[in-house]
Design a protein around this motif. Structure first.
Motif, PDB file in Angstrom:
ATOM      1  N   GLU A   1       0.849  -1.203   0.000  1.00  0.00           N
ATOM      2  CA  GLU A   1       0.000   0.000   0.000  1.00  0.00           C
ATOM      3  C   GLU A   1       0.882   1.249   0.000  1.00  0.00           C
ATOM      4  O   GLU A   1       0.621   2.202  -0.740  1.00  0.00           O
ATOM      5  N   VAL A   2       1.957   1.221   0.790  1.00  0.00           N
ATOM      6  CA  VAL A   2       2.881   2.365   0.809  1.00  0.00           C
ATOM      7  C   VAL A   2       3.430   2.602  -0.598  1.00  0.00           C
ATOM      8  O   VAL A   2       3.529   3.731  -1.073  1.00  0.00           O
ATOM      9  N   LEU A   3       3.778   1.490  -1.273  1.00  0.00           N
ATOM     10  CA  LEU A   3       4.373   1.614  -2.605  1.00  0.00           C
ATOM     11  C   LEU A   3       3.365   2.097  -3.652  1.00  0.00           C
ATOM     12  O   LEU A   3       3.751   2.486  -4.744  1.00  0.00           O
ATOM     13  N   SER A   4       2.076   2.047  -3.292  1.00  0.00           N
ATOM     14  CA  SER A   4       1.065   2.520  -4.249  1.00  0.00           C
ATOM     15  C   SER A   4       0.815   4.016  -4.104  1.00  0.00           C
ATOM     16  O   SER A   4       0.078   4.600  -4.871  1.00  0.00           O
ATOM     17  N   ARG A   5       1.423   4.633  -3.075  1.00  0.00           N
ATOM     18  CA  ARG A   5       1.171   6.052  -2.827  1.00  0.00           C
ATOM     19  C   ARG A   5       2.001   6.929  -3.750  1.00  0.00           C
ATOM     20  O   ARG A   5       3.018   6.493  -4.270  1.00  0.00           O
TER      21      ARG A   5
ATOM     22  N   ILE B  24       3.785   9.410  -2.675  1.00  0.00           N
ATOM     23  CA  ILE B  24       5.058   9.478  -1.950  1.00  0.00           C
ATOM     24  C   ILE B  24       5.312   8.102  -1.364  1.00  0.00           C
ATOM     25  O   ILE B  24       4.596   7.655  -0.476  1.00  0.00           O
ATOM     26  N   LYS B  25       6.313   7.420  -1.892  1.00  0.00           N
ATOM     27  CA  LYS B  25       6.501   6.001  -1.566  1.00  0.00           C
ATOM     28  C   LYS B  25       7.473   5.792  -0.411  1.00  0.00           C
ATOM     29  O   LYS B  25       8.060   4.735  -0.284  1.00  0.00           O
TER      30      LYS B  25
ATOM     31  N   ARG C 188      12.997   3.287   0.933  1.00  0.00           N
ATOM     32  CA  ARG C 188      11.555   3.545   1.107  1.00  0.00           C
ATOM     33  C   ARG C 188      11.201   3.662   2.586  1.00  0.00           C
ATOM     34  O   ARG C 188      10.230   4.302   2.964  1.00  0.00           O
ATOM     35  N   LEU C 189      11.990   2.997   3.429  1.00  0.00           N
ATOM     36  CA  LEU C 189      11.743   3.048   4.877  1.00  0.00           C
ATOM     37  C   LEU C 189      12.627   4.104   5.554  1.00  0.00           C
ATOM     38  O   LEU C 189      12.749   4.143   6.765  1.00  0.00           O
ATOM     39  N   SER C 190      13.281   4.939   4.725  1.00  0.00           N
ATOM     40  CA  SER C 190      14.109   6.055   5.213  1.00  0.00           C
ATOM     41  C   SER C 190      15.388   5.624   5.928  1.00  0.00           C
ATOM     42  O   SER C 190      15.974   6.400   6.677  1.00  0.00           O
ATOM     43  N   ALA C 191      15.820   4.387   5.728  1.00  0.00           N
ATOM     44  CA  ALA C 191      17.114   3.973   6.283  1.00  0.00           C
ATOM     45  C   ALA C 191      18.232   4.539   5.415  1.00  0.00           C
ATOM     46  O   ALA C 191      18.032   4.813   4.234  1.00  0.00           O
ATOM     47  N   ASP C 192      19.393   4.750   6.028  1.00  0.00           N
ATOM     48  CA  ASP C 192      20.572   5.098   5.232  1.00  0.00           C
ATOM     49  C   ASP C 192      21.146   3.813   4.665  1.00  0.00           C
ATOM     50  O   ASP C 192      21.089   2.757   5.314  1.00  0.00           O
ATOM     51  N   VAL C 193      21.696   3.901   3.473  1.00  0.00           N
ATOM     52  CA  VAL C 193      22.204   2.699   2.810  1.00  0.00           C
ATOM     53  C   VAL C 193      23.665   2.890   2.443  1.00  0.00           C
ATOM     54  O   VAL C 193      24.031   3.916   1.872  1.00  0.00           O
ATOM     55  N   VAL C 194      24.474   1.933   2.845  1.00  0.00           N
ATOM     56  CA  VAL C 194      25.840   1.900   2.327  1.00  0.00           C
ATOM     57  C   VAL C 194      25.979   0.590   1.573  1.00  0.00           C
ATOM     58  O   VAL C 194      25.345  -0.400   1.918  1.00  0.00           O
ATOM     59  N   SER C 195      26.800   0.612   0.534  1.00  0.00           N
ATOM     60  CA  SER C 195      26.897  -0.638  -0.199  1.00  0.00           C
ATOM     61  C   SER C 195      28.338  -0.969  -0.507  1.00  0.00           C
ATOM     62  O   SER C 195      29.186  -0.085  -0.664  1.00  0.00           O
TER      63      SER C 195
END
Lengths: 422, 303, 179
Positions: free
Chosen positions: B27-31, B33-34, B65-72
């Motif tokens: 449902e979040v992804l359907s908004r 603002i995802k 999408r969950l507002s986490a910071d990402v390092v790769s």
């Protein structure tokens, strides 16, 4: 120097020999009925056994001293109750030349600890294609020939090697495994490891190769020694060959006698070993074969690596389990105490059988025998603590196991090489 | 749940709870603002010792999408072998304060090793042949959307079963959900021993007959020529999913593929884009399921 | 936890909701572009009851939605387990609407804050109101309700339990005390 070991319970291949005061002088057992000595030790009823001989250890010298050195390896052996160790030739470079064998034996003499014996490569570079200089290697001191670490894919070369070694009075030891059936396998192939997604090495890779090698043996007068037997079907083949009078002997390792593939559930490369840990039925068959003498010898296949190497991922971590320092207490506890394997039989398999196999005297407690002796404590229960190992490999699949039978004194030719008497 | 390594210790209730969260994430992804602020301040590291653009993108987008910071971090295990070890790499990243490691490796057990070395949560993004749990979760989620309850459903998985972590994880999870899993492929690409109660067969028709859904697996090109199989033609002839072969399954049975697809090898080209193909739905659901996994592992007090 | 008192009974709750429905109609000039959005769990039946009343009073049924604010909570890092995320269903475009957020109890204001954030992520409403059955005070954020069923002074140790027929089998507001 002479030494009197008082109040020791003697056990050798013939079983319990009663309590005695053992006099050691001039490197030999001078008396089993006491006598005068410059020094004496109170054994307090501990067990005195002929010290062990390990037919199969990797001391990594020359070339990989970061994993083990002669000093640490032979010191570890002494702590484990071994008077002598046969060093495998899969070093860098491999021990396939007489000067290399002489060199490592010379260095080992200065290293202290247990005595070192050398196995030499059967083929040049251990590549399985052309025989090494077996006669010159024997003269340099090689006690057996093997391409251990590699598999002898060319049966013709193996046949020649067996015949040549027979003429020199040396056995040929083989790592019996069909390389094609093993494929990229790193663990025993079974439903468990298939679910774990680890490439499997089927039991048939071992039994198929043993069957081939036993057929090759029939063509020669040689003595075939099968290293680290791991499968029930392999045991069956060896038993049958022995019934038919073939000159075949077999060894089993402490890990195949005490661990199974279930340990792989942890996915810890600590348990990665070749041949792989098998199923409970295989372990049972090995224990039975050891008790009955189908398996002649317990050999450690002590195979140390650095902690960093063993912390690699499962595909890249090297094969091998170090066990020189725990082999006897482990088998004393798990097989003799828990499973009723006669202690005399274990002493036979660790002390007398390997010596006989190499044509060496000893492995018995009698007057005149070499004073290769080990005193073990059958009552003190102590947990395996790899941090305290003399070996450079300070990890162990048996870490934390509570064991009995720790060696407290090891003599090689009458000299104390290990002592931790309270 | 502290890590997601495989499905040992899982039951149907845990799967249902995760899927419930995944539906909320859809449902979040359907908004318009995802993005939701749920994991603000948390750091997720994707550590791929084996390349995989798709899985990596899916995880990174899920984390963002969950507002986490990402390092790769990307690098092959073989290049690591020269100097730095996997353990060194992970401990170095951990020093940055990473809350969750998403790990892909070509060797089974690396995520399990990592879980022993690290305090952070570890998510297995595929380890050798062993497991690819988020792929199995998104497959099961997609199958449930299409078929409802999977109890008693026959699911056919076709292709390189031997080397497939997707086959193993799906066999484990779909089996847990009550499905009857059939694994079909050419004999050299079938394991010699069964796993997770799934049935093995070299006869494709047997696996496809009355199947409720069919999943084709990606096959490595190098295995098709000169490796374990004689040729690509030989494979296609025996195991490609075609219109005719799919007709053996139940009418309308959906077709899945974990991607990336070798067009006209595993699946006949037209089928892959046809109405029965759920391939793009899998991608979409993959993001929602991975958001759900990150949520369950990280939306709580750190361990 | 110790039971202290029942502070509202069913008829009182019904009267409060009717009053709020009238107030909403008054504030929104008869409920034009009006949408009621209930916050999980008990805000949802309350929003439904308000919608019924508004329809009864005005003959026009407002739009209804339900909102789960879990993904917007600011206390997630303090919990033992990740809380269950429930469905958010907003079957209309929030842009330009006059939206009444409905919840059972207003306490610290953190849920209302999360609700506002969740709502504004869905679009840009013309105006957002807050309707509450019980305001128990102790605000930690600058949040003030627009429509209140009952102001109930409480201590921090006290717990206000709203029971609704739809979720709990009866209508009541109870006061409990934590040890």
């Amino acid at each position: 120097m002479s030494l009197l070991i008082r109040n020791a319970r003697l056990v050798d291949a013939r079983g319990e020999r009663g309590v005695a005061d053992v006099l050691v002088a001039d490197g030999r057992i001078a008396s089993l009925a006491g006598g005068e000595a410059e020094r004496s030790i109170e054994a307090g009823g501990r067990l005195l056994l002929p010290a062990f001989l390990d037919l199969h250890a990797h001391l990594r010298t020359p070339g990989e001293e970061q994993k083990e050195s002669l000093e640490t390896g032979l010191r570890a052996a002494a702590a484990g109750g071994f008077a002598a160790v046969v060093m495998m030739p899969n070093t860098r470079p491999p021990l396939d030349a007489p000067e290399a064998v002489r060199g490592v034996l010379r260095r080992a003499r200065a290293a202290g600890g247990a005595r070192a014996l050398a196995a030499a490569a059967l083929t040049k570079g251990q590549e399985g294609r052309a025989l090494a200089e077996l006669r010159l290697l024997a003269e340099a001191g090689a006690v057996l020939f093997t391409d251990d670490g590699r598999t002898n894919e060319d049966a013709g070369v193996l046949a020649d090697g067996l015949r040549y070694a027979a003429a020199l009075g040396r056995p040929v030891a083989v790592h019996a495994e069909d390389a094609g059936l093993r494929g990229e396998g790193v663990v025993h192939e079974c439903p468990l490891t298939e679910a774990l997604g680890l490439p499997g090495n089927p039991a048939e890779a071992e039994s198929a190769r043993i069957a081939r090698d036993l057929e090759v043996l029939r063509m020669t007068e040689g003595h075939l020694h099968l290293q680290h037997l791991s499968t029930k079907s392999g045991v069956r083949l060896v038993a049958e060959a022995k019934r038919r009078g073939r000159r075949v002997s077999a060894e089993a390792t402490p890990h195949h006698l005490t661990l199974t593939v279930d340990a792989l559930k942890t996915l810890d490369p600590l348990y990665k070993v070749a041949p792989p840990l098998r199923e409970a039925a295989d372990r049972e068959a090995l224990i039975e074969a050891l008790a009955e003498g189908v398996v002649d010898v317990v050999a450690t296949d002590h195979a140390p690596h650095t902690a960093a190497e063993k912390a690699a991922d499962f595909l890249r971590a090297p094969f091998g389990i170090p066990s020189l320092e725990v082999a006897f207490p482990l088998l004393f506890t798990e097989l003799v105490e828990k499973r009723g394997v006669p202690l005399g039989r274990l002493v036979e398999a660790m002390a007398r059988a390997p010596r006989r196999l190499l044509g060496l005297e000893g492995g018995v407690l009698e007057e005149g025998a070499p004073a290769d002796l080990v005193l073990v404590d059958p009552r003190e229960r102590r947990a395996v603590d790899p941090a305290g190992f003399f070996s450079k490999a300070k990890y162990s699949p048996w870490a934390g196991w509570e064991l009995l039978g720790w060696p407290v004194l090891t003599l090689v030719g009458g000299e104390v090489v290990h002592a931790r008497l309270g | 749940m502290r890590h997601l390594l495989d499905f040992s210790g899982w039951d149907r209730a845990r799967v249902a709870a995760l899927f419930k969260t995944a539906r909320a994430m859809k449902e979040v992804l359907s908004r318009p603002i995802k993005t939701v602020p749920t994991l603000k301040g948390r750091t997720v590291a994707t550590v791929f010792f084996e390349p995989s653009t798709r899985t990596k993108t899916s995880f990174e987008l899920a984390a963002k999408r969950l507002s986490a910071d990402v390092v790769s971090f990307s690098g092959s295990s073989s290049s690591l072998k020269k100097g730095e070890s996997i353990r060194d790499t992970l401990l170095t990243l951990a020093a940055y304060g990473v809350d969750a490691f998403v790990i892909r490796a070509d060797a089974a057990g690396v995520p399990h090793q990592a879980a022993r070395w690290l305090d952070a949560a570890v998510i297995n993004a595929g380890d050798g042949r062993r497991a690819h749990p988020t792929q199995a979760l998104l497959d099961a989620f997609t199958l449930e959307e299409a078929l409802g309850d999977l109890e008693g459903r026959k699911i056919a998985i076709v292709g390189d079963i031997l080397h497939s972590r997707v086959a193993r994880s799906n066999a484990e999870l779909l089996g847990l959900l009550g499905a009857e899993v059939w694994l079909a492929g050419p004999p050299p690409l079938l394991p010699r021993r069964p796993f997770f109660g799934a049935r093995l067969t070299a006869r494709l028709e047997e696996a496809l007959k009355d199947a409720d859904a069919v999943m084709a697996l990606r096959i490595q090109k190098e295995r098709l020529s000169g490796g374990r199989l004689p040729s690509e033609e030989d494979y296609r002839d025996g195991y490609q999913i075609t219109e005719d072969r799919l007709a053996l399954a139940k009418p309308g049975a959906p077709l899945l593929h974990p991607g990336p697809l070798n067009r006209d090898v595993e699946i006949e080209g037209t089928l892959a884009d046809g109405p029965r193909s759920l391939v793009l739905r899998q991608v979409e659901n993959g993001q929602a399921v991975r958001m759900a996994v990150l949520y369950h592992l990280l939306a709580r007090r750190a361990a | 936890m110790r039971f202290k008192a029942r502070v509202m009974e069913a008829p009182e709750i019904a009267r409060a909701l009717s009053r709020i429905a009238h107030e909403i109609l008054e504030a929104t000039q008869g409920g034009r572009d009006l949408a009621l959005v209930g916050i999980h769990t008990r805000g949802i039946p309350l929003a439904g009851r308000l919608a019924e009343r508004i329809e009864r009073f005005e003959g026009r049924r407002p739009m209804l939605g339900q909102l789960d604010i879990t993904l917007y909570r600011d206390d997630l890092t303090e919990l033992e387990h990740a809380p269950v995320v429930r469905e958010t269903v907003i079957p209309f475009d929030v842009a330009g609407k006059r939206i009444v957020l409905v919840d059972d109890v207003l306490f610290t204001g953190r849920t209302a804050r999360a609700g506002l954030d969740a709502l504004t992520d869905l679009g840009r409403p013309a105006r957002v109101y807050l309707a509450i059955l019980v305001d128990r005070g102790h605000r930690e954020l600058p949040i003030c309700p627009d429509f209140v069923g009952k102001n109930l002074p409480t201590s921090r140790k006290e717990v206000v339990k709203v029971k609704l027929a739809e979720t709990d089998g009866e209508d009541a507001v109870e006061l409990w005390e934590r040890p």
